[in-house]
Design an enzyme around this catalytic site. Structure first.
Site, PDB file in Angstrom:
ATOM      1  N   ARG A   1       1.134  14.007  -6.614  1.00 61.29           N
ATOM      2  CA  ARG A   1      -0.072  13.437  -6.012  1.00 61.29           C
ATOM      3  C   ARG A   1      -0.016  13.423  -4.495  1.00 61.29           C
ATOM      4  NH1 ARG A   1      -0.097   8.196  -8.791  1.00 61.29           N
ATOM      5  NH2 ARG A   1       2.007   8.748  -9.382  1.00 61.29           N
TER       6      ARG A   1
ATOM      7  N   GLU B   1      10.997   3.779  -9.416  1.00 64.43           N
ATOM      8  CA  GLU B   1      10.645   2.478 -10.005  1.00 64.43           C
ATOM      9  C   GLU B   1      10.880   2.554 -11.518  1.00 64.43           C
ATOM     10  OE1 GLU B   1       6.532   1.440  -9.529  1.00 64.43           O
ATOM     11  OE2 GLU B   1       6.837  -0.628 -10.167  1.00 64.43           O
TER      12      GLU B   1
HETATM   13  O1  LIG Z   1       8.580   4.764  -4.069  1.00 66.47           O
HETATM   14  P1  LIG Z   1       9.059   5.245  -5.423  1.00 66.47           P
HETATM   15  O2  LIG Z   1       9.585   4.124  -6.273  1.00 66.47           O
HETATM   16  O3  LIG Z   1      10.026   6.361  -5.305  1.00 66.47           O
HETATM   17  O4  LIG Z   1       7.786   5.758  -6.223  1.00 66.47           O
HETATM   18  C1  LIG Z   1       6.759   6.526  -5.665  1.00 66.47           C
HETATM   19  C2  LIG Z   1       6.594   7.844  -6.348  1.00 66.47           C
HETATM   20  O5  LIG Z   1       6.213   7.647  -7.712  1.00 66.47           O
HETATM   21  C3  LIG Z   1       5.058   8.419  -7.991  1.00 66.47           C
HETATM   22  O6  LIG Z   1       5.362   9.687  -8.413  1.00 66.47           O
HETATM   23  P2  LIG Z   1       5.633  10.090  -9.908  1.00 66.47           P
HETATM   24  O7  LIG Z   1       7.107  10.152 -10.105  1.00 66.47           O
HETATM   25  O8  LIG Z   1       4.839   9.176 -10.801  1.00 66.47           O
HETATM   26  O9  LIG Z   1       5.119  11.591  -9.953  1.00 66.47           O
HETATM   27  P3  LIG Z   1       3.668  12.304  -9.806  1.00 66.47           P
HETATM   28  O10 LIG Z   1       3.198  12.100  -8.388  1.00 66.47           O
HETATM   29  O11 LIG Z   1       3.994  13.730 -10.076  1.00 66.47           O
HETATM   30  O12 LIG Z   1       2.740  11.677 -10.805  1.00 66.47           O
HETATM   31  C4  LIG Z   1       4.349   8.476  -6.650  1.00 66.47           C
HETATM   32  O13 LIG Z   1       3.454   9.566  -6.591  1.00 66.47           O
HETATM   33  C5  LIG Z   1       5.483   8.627  -5.690  1.00 66.47           C
HETATM   34  O14 LIG Z   1       5.867   9.986  -5.550  1.00 66.47           O
HETATM   35  N1  LIG Z   2       2.918   1.454  -9.880  1.00 57.58           N
HETATM   36  C1  LIG Z   2       2.751   2.721  -9.519  1.00 57.58           C
HETATM   37  N2  LIG Z   2       1.536   3.306  -9.562  1.00 57.58           N
HETATM   38  C2  LIG Z   2       1.396   4.594  -9.197  1.00 57.58           C
HETATM   39  N3  LIG Z   2       2.395   5.366  -8.784  1.00 57.58           N
HETATM   40  C3  LIG Z   2       3.609   4.805  -8.735  1.00 57.58           C
HETATM   41  N4  LIG Z   2       4.790   5.308  -8.368  1.00 57.58           N
HETATM   42  C4  LIG Z   2       5.721   4.367  -8.502  1.00 57.58           C
HETATM   43  N5  LIG Z   2       5.178   3.235  -8.940  1.00 57.58           N
HETATM   44  C5  LIG Z   2       3.846   3.487  -9.095  1.00 57.58           C
END
Ligand SMILES: O=P(O)(O)OC[C@H]1O[C@H](OP(=O)(O)OP(=O)(O)O)[C@H](O)[C@@H]1O
Ligand SMILES: Nc1ncnc2[nH]cnc12
Length: 176
Positions: free
Chosen positions: A62, A99
């Site tokens: 994203r 997370e």
């Molecule tokens: O600060 P953090 O705890 O590291 O979390 C943030 C990350 O989590 C989500 O990605 P996700 O792994 O859901 O992947 P996506 O963007 O491909 O959906 C979001 O887009 C960030 O990249």
């Molecule tokens: N709560 C949350 N919602 C969307 N993206 C995330 N990436 C990590 N935590 C998230």
């Protein structure tokens, strides 16, 4: 909250217990139903970074959405950081904790120049593990991370503390 933050907040969908029980997922893809709001967001991001960076790095998946729009608006190169196994070699890798779970990310080092000033952009700052690992990766390849920007920051997870060693110049359009 300022007016832009309020309108972004109004247009971010919440999904309970996704992708795991106890997580309230902020689904920023609902913002793309509002193209005028997205234009304002790109302008706010561009204003923050204008004149301060040489390139933008977007984090899969994203972070690619607004990341490329910011780079295009500022007429700057864009570099993709992707999850392991998606980019063709040569790649450089970095592992980190999320997370929910853990992951490894990769970048193509030939697109990072020595001393190039980077903005690292993603949709959500949660624990900060992803953005921190991305900054380590960029700097391992010779770049300098001088800014971070996010649509939303989950302040209660204190992710910003992991990013401060790189730079305190961090923008988040909405904070929770
Ligand atoms: O600060 P953090 O705890 O590291 O979390 C943030 C990350 O989590 C989500 O990605 P996700 O792994 O859901 O992947 P996506 O963007 O491909 O959906 C979001 O887009 C960030 O990249
Ligand atoms: N709560 C949350 N919602 C969307 N993206 C995330 N990436 C990590 N935590 C998230």
């Amino acid at each position: 909250m300022n007016d832009l933050a309020q309108r972004i907040d109004d247009n971010i969908a919440r999904v309970a217990d996704f992708p795991q029980p106890g997580i309230q997922y902020k689904d920023i893809t609902s913002l793309f139903q509002q193209p005028e709001l997205c234009n304002e967001m790109v302008e706010a991001f561009a204003e923050f970074s204008r004149g301060k960076i040489d390139a933008v790095c977007g984090i899969e998946s994203r972070g690619f959405l607004f990341g490329l729009l910011i780079a295009q608006k500022l007429n700057l190169p864009f570099v993709l950081v992707r999850k392991q196994g998606k980019l063709p070699p040569p790649t450089v890798a970095e592992s980190y904790e999320l997370e929910y779970g853990n992951a490894t990310i990769e970048v193509q080092p030939q697109y990072i120049q020595n001393g190039q000033r980077f903005l690292v952009h993603d949709d959500v700052l949660a624990t900060g593990g992803t953005a921190e690992a991305t900054a380590k990766l960029i700097e391992k390849c010779g770049g300098k991370v001088v800014q971070f920007s996010f649509i939303a920051e989950l302040e209660f997870l204190h992710g910003r503390e992991k990013l401060n060693p790189f730079t305190t110049d961090i923008q988040s359009l909405v904070r929770y």
